[in-house]
Design a protein around this motif. Structure first.
Motif, PDB file in Angstrom:
ATOM      1  N   LEU A  67      38.896 -16.183  26.975  1.00  0.00           N
ATOM      2  CA  LEU A  67      40.331 -16.338  27.211  1.00  0.00           C
ATOM      3  C   LEU A  67      41.102 -16.116  25.910  1.00  0.00           C
ATOM      4  O   LEU A  67      42.121 -15.411  25.886  1.00  0.00           O
ATOM      5  N   ALA A  68      40.590 -16.696  24.826  1.00  0.00           N
ATOM      6  CA  ALA A  68      41.260 -16.523  23.536  1.00  0.00           C
ATOM      7  C   ALA A  68      41.294 -15.045  23.155  1.00  0.00           C
ATOM      8  O   ALA A  68      42.337 -14.508  22.761  1.00  0.00           O
ATOM      9  N   ALA A  69      40.139 -14.366  23.314  1.00  0.00           N
ATOM     10  CA  ALA A  69      40.074 -12.940  22.983  1.00  0.00           C
ATOM     11  C   ALA A  69      41.061 -12.164  23.851  1.00  0.00           C
ATOM     12  O   ALA A  69      41.786 -11.286  23.371  1.00  0.00           O
ATOM     13  N   TYR A  70      41.090 -12.523  25.145  1.00  0.00           N
ATOM     14  CA  TYR A  70      41.971 -11.823  26.078  1.00  0.00           C
ATOM     15  C   TYR A  70      43.432 -11.995  25.681  1.00  0.00           C
ATOM     16  O   TYR A  70      44.196 -11.036  25.645  1.00  0.00           O
ATOM     17  N   LEU A  71      43.799 -13.274  25.361  1.00  0.00           N
ATOM     18  CA  LEU A  71      45.194 -13.524  25.004  1.00  0.00           C
ATOM     19  C   LEU A  71      45.570 -12.774  23.727  1.00  0.00           C
ATOM     20  O   LEU A  71      46.657 -12.205  23.625  1.00  0.00           O
ATOM     21  N   VAL A  72      44.640 -12.752  22.760  1.00  0.00           N
ATOM     22  CA  VAL A  72      44.931 -12.055  21.507  1.00  0.00           C
ATOM     23  C   VAL A  72      45.155 -10.566  21.774  1.00  0.00           C
ATOM     24  O   VAL A  72      46.148  -9.978  21.336  1.00  0.00           O
ATOM     25  N   VAL A  73      44.224  -9.928  22.531  1.00  0.00           N
ATOM     26  CA  VAL A  73      44.391  -8.481  22.719  1.00  0.00           C
ATOM     27  C   VAL A  73      45.578  -8.166  23.625  1.00  0.00           C
ATOM     28  O   VAL A  73      46.257  -7.165  23.434  1.00  0.00           O
ATOM     29  N   GLU A  74      45.854  -9.060  24.609  1.00  0.00           N
ATOM     30  CA  GLU A  74      47.037  -8.829  25.444  1.00  0.00           C
ATOM     31  C   GLU A  74      48.293  -8.914  24.599  1.00  0.00           C
ATOM     32  O   GLU A  74      49.216  -8.109  24.739  1.00  0.00           O
ATOM     33  N   HIS A  75      48.295  -9.906  23.697  1.00  0.00           N
ATOM     34  CA  HIS A  75      49.443 -10.070  22.819  1.00  0.00           C
ATOM     35  C   HIS A  75      49.605  -8.826  21.934  1.00  0.00           C
ATOM     36  O   HIS A  75      50.708  -8.304  21.768  1.00  0.00           O
ATOM     37  N   LEU A  76      48.466  -8.364  21.420  1.00  0.00           N
ATOM     38  CA  LEU A  76      48.503  -7.158  20.583  1.00  0.00           C
ATOM     39  C   LEU A  76      48.996  -5.958  21.384  1.00  0.00           C
ATOM     40  O   LEU A  76      49.783  -5.151  20.900  1.00  0.00           O
ATOM     41  N   SER A  77      48.503  -5.842  22.642  1.00  0.00           N
ATOM     42  CA  SER A  77      48.906  -4.691  23.456  1.00  0.00           C
ATOM     43  C   SER A  77      50.405  -4.695  23.700  1.00  0.00           C
ATOM     44  O   SER A  77      51.036  -3.641  23.753  1.00  0.00           O
ATOM     45  N   ALA A  78      50.959  -5.901  23.890  1.00  0.00           N
ATOM     46  CA  ALA A  78      52.376  -5.993  24.202  1.00  0.00           C
ATOM     47  C   ALA A  78      53.240  -5.844  22.956  1.00  0.00           C
ATOM     48  O   ALA A  78      54.432  -5.595  23.056  1.00  0.00           O
ATOM     49  N   SER A  79      52.624  -5.985  21.801  1.00  0.00           N
ATOM     50  CA  SER A  79      53.383  -5.923  20.554  1.00  0.00           C
ATOM     51  C   SER A  79      53.741  -4.473  20.226  1.00  0.00           C
ATOM     52  O   SER A  79      53.218  -3.545  20.847  1.00  0.00           O
ATOM     53  N   PRO A  80      54.596  -4.276  19.254  1.00  0.00           N
ATOM     54  CA  PRO A  80      54.900  -2.895  18.826  1.00  0.00           C
ATOM     55  C   PRO A  80      53.631  -2.125  18.468  1.00  0.00           C
ATOM     56  O   PRO A  80      53.520  -0.927  18.743  1.00  0.00           O
ATOM     57  N   TRP A  81      52.666  -2.821  17.891  1.00  0.00           N
ATOM     58  CA  TRP A  81      51.391  -2.198  17.520  1.00  0.00           C
ATOM     59  C   TRP A  81      50.724  -1.584  18.755  1.00  0.00           C
ATOM     60  O   TRP A  81      50.282  -0.426  18.752  1.00  0.00           O
ATOM     61  N   GLY A  82      50.670  -2.357  19.848  1.00  0.00           N
ATOM     62  CA  GLY A  82      50.041  -1.872  21.077  1.00  0.00           C
ATOM     63  C   GLY A  82      50.806  -0.703  21.677  1.00  0.00           C
ATOM     64  O   GLY A  82      50.211   0.230  22.209  1.00  0.00           O
ATOM     65  N   ARG A  83      52.138  -0.765  21.574  1.00  0.00           N
ATOM     66  CA  ARG A  83      52.936   0.343  22.120  1.00  0.00           C
ATOM     67  C   ARG A  83      52.643   1.641  21.380  1.00  0.00           C
ATOM     68  O   ARG A  83      52.523   2.701  21.981  1.00  0.00           O
ATOM     69  N   VAL A  84      52.509   1.517  20.050  1.00  0.00           N
ATOM     70  CA  VAL A  84      52.189   2.727  19.279  1.00  0.00           C
ATOM     71  C   VAL A  84      50.826   3.274  19.711  1.00  0.00           C
ATOM     72  O   VAL A  84      50.661   4.483  19.904  1.00  0.00           O
ATOM     73  N   LEU A  85      49.853   2.360  19.903  1.00  0.00           N
ATOM     74  CA  LEU A  85      48.526   2.813  20.317  1.00  0.00           C
ATOM     75  C   LEU A  85      48.587   3.571  21.635  1.00  0.00           C
ATOM     76  O   LEU A  85      47.969   4.621  21.792  1.00  0.00           O
ATOM     77  N   ARG A  86      49.319   3.027  22.599  1.00  0.00           N
ATOM     78  CA  ARG A  86      49.400   3.712  23.895  1.00  0.00           C
ATOM     79  C   ARG A  86      50.098   5.052  23.748  1.00  0.00           C
ATOM     80  O   ARG A  86      49.730   6.041  24.370  1.00  0.00           O
ATOM     81  N   ALA A  87      51.115   5.078  22.895  1.00  0.00           N
ATOM     82  CA  ALA A  87      51.824   6.343  22.677  1.00  0.00           C
ATOM     83  C   ALA A  87      50.876   7.375  22.083  1.00  0.00           C
ATOM     84  O   ALA A  87      50.874   8.535  22.496  1.00  0.00           O
ATOM     85  N   ILE A  88      50.042   6.932  21.140  1.00  0.00           N
ATOM     86  CA  ILE A  88      49.090   7.863  20.519  1.00  0.00           C
ATOM     87  C   ILE A  88      48.094   8.359  21.555  1.00  0.00           C
ATOM     88  O   ILE A  88      47.768   9.543  21.620  1.00  0.00           O
TER      89      ILE A  88
END
Lengths: 300, 330
Positions: free
Chosen positions: B157-178
């Motif tokens: 759960l902790a891992a999931y929340l961290v990566v979900e948080h990262l995905s939703a962050s500007p960092w995650g948006r850049v990754l999806r854009a790339i």
């Protein structure tokens, strides 16, 4: 240090080189790293074994060699069948991905799955027990300089040389060879110029599969036949293809011989248990120092 | 009844530890399109690092640090991050499948090192006496099983929340854009290689953490636990669940592990002892064929992710990417 590693390395390198030609052609023309290529080596060996086992005669040793006239026939049959197997897998799997324009990496995953299925199928049918073409013992002859080799080993070096020259001539001197190079340079342009791309792809699979089967028969004759024989060669195959330069047939065989020599040297100096890591070390060094390989062209 | 719950807890604990690994792979592949064929290598590194730091003294090999389990897990994650960053750095400038080949070689080498560096890893006999969480209640298997399941679920759960948080962050948006249109992302001034490397390191850390959690739950590790088959299983989990989506990765992990465990027990009961090895290879053939079939028939998996950034662009956005990759036109 004992110079015998040169003979051992050249022999191992011949098998790696023959396999790496297939890897490099698939990579240059179909544009993906085929993780199932090692399985063609194992399938080639087992198919030849099946032919030899099915015919109850023809394995009385000829001259100084450990095998009879049935083995060359079985090897040719295995080469044709393995080429057919490669075309079949392309038709079942990779062709659909090409048709819908899937990303390269989907093909790589699919080849990984195909590799596992093909290998385990061999294990299911033949079990994981090692088998041999022949139980004849061979005495290594002195070659001078403290080097020794069996007649089988020398013959296989000769066969490798002939196969490599034949493939090189096919690629440089024939129409289909020119078409293969055209597709590898620019598939769209080649198709516009009237090249039958599907025929080129079939030729690539058939050639790669047949050469892999050749490597498999050699490995079976000189070492042993087991389901993992091809998978264990996969890393050396990739290392050789990248070291030689992707798309270059002379590069693949040169890379194969170099990887084989390094492996034999490592066996002598570091220990046989580290042999499998040699491919990774070479791969890392090439990617760091010269990613386009020895005979490859730099990316533009 | 107690037995059934006990087995269920055991099964789910293993499945959820695979889910941590699958989420790590999803950060790498699903979110950035980096192809890692050396999952088993990263999992093994995590398991061994944590085991070396936490086990009591053992004759003939490095160890005896006896550190707390949580220190081992953190160290495992750091080791996984550093190694994946290094491998990624080596290949990120090159074609995508060079990374695949390199990670494959990495996993082969890690397995070889685990087998041969006896003074560090214990060699072919592996390492035992890895401290298990909640070992004080080990004589009550029911309680012990549930506590461990709870802990593994909490880590997941902790891992999931961290990566979900990262995905939703500007960092995650850049990754999806790339992932969806690299040229556009680069033209907006994003350093594509840098972002990819960071994601690759986060994924490697999670895989190593998953390996450590698994090692401590079982209490014993050996080189043959980390064969290429494991890499393949984790890939199957991700593809079945639908890549790009962390919930899909978790569902896929539980589902594939259930199929795997069930088919293994069928083989165990149906086949005579002498034929079980052959049965096991048939099991692998079927899973290999199933993976290819899913890729062919349902490439987005069960919970596939929709394209986010370029959904308005329709097919035209996919075309230039295809040409760049150099796939042969049909």
């Amino acid at each position: 240090m004992n110079a015998q590693f040169i003979v051992d390395g050249l022999i191992a390198g011949s098998m790696i080189g023959l396999g790496a030609i297939g890897v490099t052609l698939t990579y240059a023309i179909l544009r993906f790293a085929n993780f199932a290529h090692g399985e063609f080596i194992a399938w080639g060996a087992y198919l030849a074994l099946a032919v030899v086992a099915a015919v109850p005669f023809g394995m009385v040793p000829i001259g100084p060699f450990s095998f009879g006239w049935m083995l060359p026939i079985a090897a040719i049959a295995a080469a044709l069948l393995t080429g057919g197997l490669a075309i079949l897998i392309d038709w079942l799997l990779f062709a659909s991905f090409r048709r819908r324009g899937s990303a390269t990496i989907i093909m790589v995953i699919a080849s990984f799955g195909a590799s596992l299925a093909l290998r385990s199928l061999l294990e299911f049918v033949f079990t994981s027990k090692p088998v041999y073409f022949t139980r004849e013992l061979q005495i290594a002859m002195p070659l001078g300089g403290g080097l020794r080799a069996t007649p089988d080993q020398l013959l296989m070096l000769g066969v490798t040389a002939i196969l490599v020259i034949a493939v090189h001539l096919l690629l440089t001197r024939t129409a289909i060879g020119r078409q293969m190079r055209a597709v590898s340079e620019n598939p769209v342009l080649a198709r516009l110029a009237g090249v039958d791309v599907r025929r080129v792809i079939r030729t690539v699979w058939c050639l790669g599969g047949a050469l892999a089967a050749g490597a498999g028969v050699m490995a079976g004759l000189l070492v042993q036949i087991r389901p993992y024989m091809g998978f264990d060669l996969l890393l050396p195959l990739f290392a050789a293809a990248i070291l030689g330069g992707i798309g270059s047939v002379p590069g693949a065989i040169l890379g194969g011989l170099l990887v084989g020599l390094c492996e034999a040297l490592a066996v002598q100096t570091v220990g046989a248990e580290w042999r499998a890591a040699v491919g990774f070390v070479i791969l890392t060094l090439v990617l760091l120092l010269r990613p386009q390989g020895i005979l490859g062209k730099a990316a533009t | 009844m107690i037995d059934l719950v006990g087995y269920g807890a055991f099964f789910l604990t293993i499945a959820l530890s695979y889910a941590i690994i699958a989420v790590g792979l999803n950060v790498q592949w699903g979110q950035t399109g980096l192809f890692n064929v050396g999952v088993a290598g990263f999992v093994a590194v995590g398991a061994y690092v944590s085991a070396i730091l936490t086990t009591p003294d053992a004759a003939g090999r490095l160890g005896g640090f006896g550190l707390p389990i949580v220190v081992g897990w953190i160290a495992a994650g750091i080791a996984g991050a550093i190694l994946s960053y290094g491998l990624g750095w080596l290949t990120i400038r090159l074609r995508s499948d060079y990374l695949a080949i390199t990670t494959f070689g990495f996993a082969v080498t890690v397995q070889l090192a685990a087998l041969n560096l006896e003074w560090i890893t214990g060699g072919p006999f592996g390492m035992g006496f890895i401290p298990r969480p909640f070992a004080v209640s080990a004589d009550d298997p029911f309680r012990f099983g549930l506590l461990n399941l709870g802990l593994t679920a909490a880590v997941l759960l902790a891992a999931y929340l961290v990566v979900e948080h990262l995905s939703a962050s500007p960092w995650g948006r850049v990754l999806r854009a790339i992932r969806e249109d690299e040229t556009a992302a680069v033209s907006l001034g994003k350093n594509a290689s840098g972002f990819r490397l960071q994601a690759f390191a986060v994924g490697g850390a999670l895989m190593a953490l998953g390996g450590a959690v698994q090692a401590h739950f079982i209490g014993f590790i050996a080189p043959e636990n980390y064969l290429p088959l494991m890499t393949f299983q984790v890939w199957a989990m991700l593809i079945v669940g639908g890549s790009g989506n962390h919930r899909g990765a978790i569902v896929g992990a539980v589902l594939v592990w259930a199929i795997w465990a069930a088919s293994a027990s069928v083989i165990g009961t149906v086949l005579p002892a002498g034929e079980q090895a052959r049965g096991a290879s048939l099991q692998i053939v079927l899973i290999g064929v199933a993976l290819c079939a899913i890729l062919l028939l349902r490439p987005k998996g069960i919970l596939g992710e929709k394209r986010v950034v370029s959904r308005y662009l329709g097919k035209s956005a996919a075309e230039p990417a295809r040409q760049r990759e150099g796939t042969l036109a049909p």
